[in-house]
Design a protein around this motif. Structure first.
Motif, PDB file in Angstrom:
ATOM      1  N   ARG A 184       0.830  -1.208   0.000  1.00 16.26           N
ATOM      2  CA  ARG A 184       0.000   0.000   0.000  1.00 16.26           C
ATOM      3  C   ARG A 184       0.862   1.255   0.000  1.00 16.26           C
ATOM      4  NH1 ARG A 184      -5.421   0.223   1.306  1.00 16.26           N
ATOM      5  NH2 ARG A 184      -5.048   2.224   2.320  1.00 16.26           N
ATOM      6  N   GLU A 185       1.910   1.230   0.796  1.00 14.88           N
ATOM      7  CA  GLU A 185       2.823   2.372   0.859  1.00 14.88           C
ATOM      8  C   GLU A 185       3.449   2.628  -0.512  1.00 14.88           C
ATOM      9  OE1 GLU A 185       5.078   5.215   3.365  1.00 14.88           O
ATOM     10  OE2 GLU A 185       3.349   3.956   3.800  1.00 14.88           O
ATOM     11  N   GLU A 186       3.862   1.579  -1.181  1.00 10.58           N
ATOM     12  CA  GLU A 186       4.458   1.693  -2.512  1.00 10.58           C
ATOM     13  C   GLU A 186       3.447   2.247  -3.509  1.00 10.58           C
ATOM     14  OE1 GLU A 186       7.200  -1.266  -5.076  1.00 10.58           O
ATOM     15  OE2 GLU A 186       5.107  -1.916  -4.899  1.00 10.58           O
ATOM     16  N   LEU A 187       2.225   1.740  -3.471  1.00 10.72           N
ATOM     17  CA  LEU A 187       1.191   2.194  -4.400  1.00 10.72           C
ATOM     18  C   LEU A 187       0.827   3.651  -4.152  1.00 10.72           C
ATOM     19  CD1 LEU A 187      -1.131  -0.947  -4.351  1.00 10.72           C
ATOM     20  CD2 LEU A 187       0.287  -0.174  -6.271  1.00 10.72           C
ATOM     21  N   LEU A 188       0.748   4.030  -2.897  1.00 11.72           N
ATOM     22  CA  LEU A 188       0.397   5.415  -2.582  1.00 11.72           C
ATOM     23  C   LEU A 188       1.496   6.375  -3.019  1.00 11.72           C
ATOM     24  CD1 LEU A 188      -1.241   4.913   0.923  1.00 11.72           C
ATOM     25  CD2 LEU A 188      -2.388   5.547  -1.206  1.00 11.72           C
ATOM     26  N   GLY A 189       2.737   5.994  -2.800  1.00 14.89           N
ATOM     27  CA  GLY A 189       3.843   6.831  -3.255  1.00 14.89           C
ATOM     28  C   GLY A 189       3.832   7.012  -4.762  1.00 14.89           C
ATOM     29  N   ALA A 190       3.573   5.921  -5.475  1.00 13.45           N
ATOM     30  CA  ALA A 190       3.505   5.996  -6.933  1.00 13.45           C
ATOM     31  C   ALA A 190       2.319   6.839  -7.383  1.00 13.45           C
ATOM     32  CB  ALA A 190       3.396   4.587  -7.516  1.00 13.45           C
ATOM     33  N   ALA A 191       1.198   6.728  -6.673  1.00 16.22           N
ATOM     34  CA  ALA A 191       0.018   7.518  -7.024  1.00 16.22           C
ATOM     35  C   ALA A 191       0.285   9.008  -6.850  1.00 16.22           C
ATOM     36  CB  ALA A 191      -1.173   7.094  -6.167  1.00 16.22           C
ATOM     37  N   VAL A 192       0.960   9.371  -5.777  1.00 16.33           N
ATOM     38  CA  VAL A 192       1.306  10.784  -5.560  1.00 16.33           C
ATOM     39  C   VAL A 192       2.165  11.302  -6.712  1.00 16.33           C
ATOM     40  CG1 VAL A 192       2.630  12.374  -4.109  1.00 16.33           C
ATOM     41  CG2 VAL A 192       1.088  10.705  -3.053  1.00 16.33           C
ATOM     42  N   GLU A 193       3.168  10.533  -7.100  1.00 18.15           N
ATOM     43  CA  GLU A 193       4.046  10.935  -8.200  1.00 18.15           C
ATOM     44  C   GLU A 193       3.267  11.093  -9.509  1.00 18.15           C
ATOM     45  OE1 GLU A 193       7.166   8.101  -8.464  1.00 18.15           O
ATOM     46  OE2 GLU A 193       8.111   8.697  -6.571  1.00 18.15           O
TER      47      GLU A 193
END
Length: 206
Positions: free
Chosen positions: A12-21
């Protein structure tokens, strides 16, 4: 090369970081689940397993992006120094010239929240947390006799509204105001909301 297996929380942390970018790159209106998946080399289905809709993903991404800034704000405001010093440090950090990240992301979020209830709820909650943190320290300083602010909550609202508006201007029209002028304006706004003259603020900060 095989991807490392991540825990649910790590994924989830990885997906959220990618979504922000991807939101910063493409904007809320144009970002797609497929963009987030492609940036990590995973399937759309994996993203949808964790976030069932794009709207849920975007709302969670905004909350994720704000968490670090909220934590830093609370760290600044929690120092064992006079309230006026903590407030000035927080205002200068939060202002468009400071180290707080993501003004473009917030502006995107404000615009999108007009049409997306889930994002509007998240943005409203985060905004209230900012105001509450400032209100608490302003009230603390007023109670200690550092400054004569009669209405800490109203002062926090006006101060954040000023900084938000300044950020919109500076993000939309980069270079239209010098950093020195912006810092002077933020100090003037802080002094005004605390009920101090500019010279009194300068004295309190020595």
């Amino acid at each position: 090369m095989a991807r490392v297996r991540l825990s649910v929380a790590q994924r989830r942390e990885e997906l959220l970081g990618a979504a922000v970018e991807q939101i910063q790159l493409r904007g809320v209106a144009h970002v797609r689940i497929a963009d987030v998946a492609a940036s990590l080399g995973v399937s759309n289905a994996l993203v949808l397993y964790h976030f069932s809709t794009k709207e849920q993903l975007v709302a969670a991404a905004f909350a994720h992006a704000a968490d670090a800034d909220l934590a830093h704000l609370r760290k600044l405001l929690g120092r064992r120094t006079p309230a006026v010093r903590r407030l000035r440090a927080a205002v200068r950090w939060y202002a468009p010239t400071g180290a707080a990240k993501g003004w473009r992301l917030w502006i995107e979020g404000w615009a999108a929240s007009l049409r997306e209830p889930a994002l509007r709820e998240v943005a409203c909650d985060l905004d209230q947390q900012w105001k509450a943190a400032l209100t608490e320290v302003i009230a603390e300083g007023a109670a200690a006799g550092e400054f004569p602010c009669p209405d800490p909550a109203a002062a926090a609202w006006r101060l954040t509204a000023f900084l938000d508006g300044l950020a919109v201007q500076m993000t939309s029209y980069a270079g239209s105001l010098s950093r020195a002028a912006m810092l002077e304006w933020t100090d003037e706004a802080l002094a005004r909301e605390l009920g101090l003259e500019r010279a009194e603020l300068a004295t309190a900060l020595r």
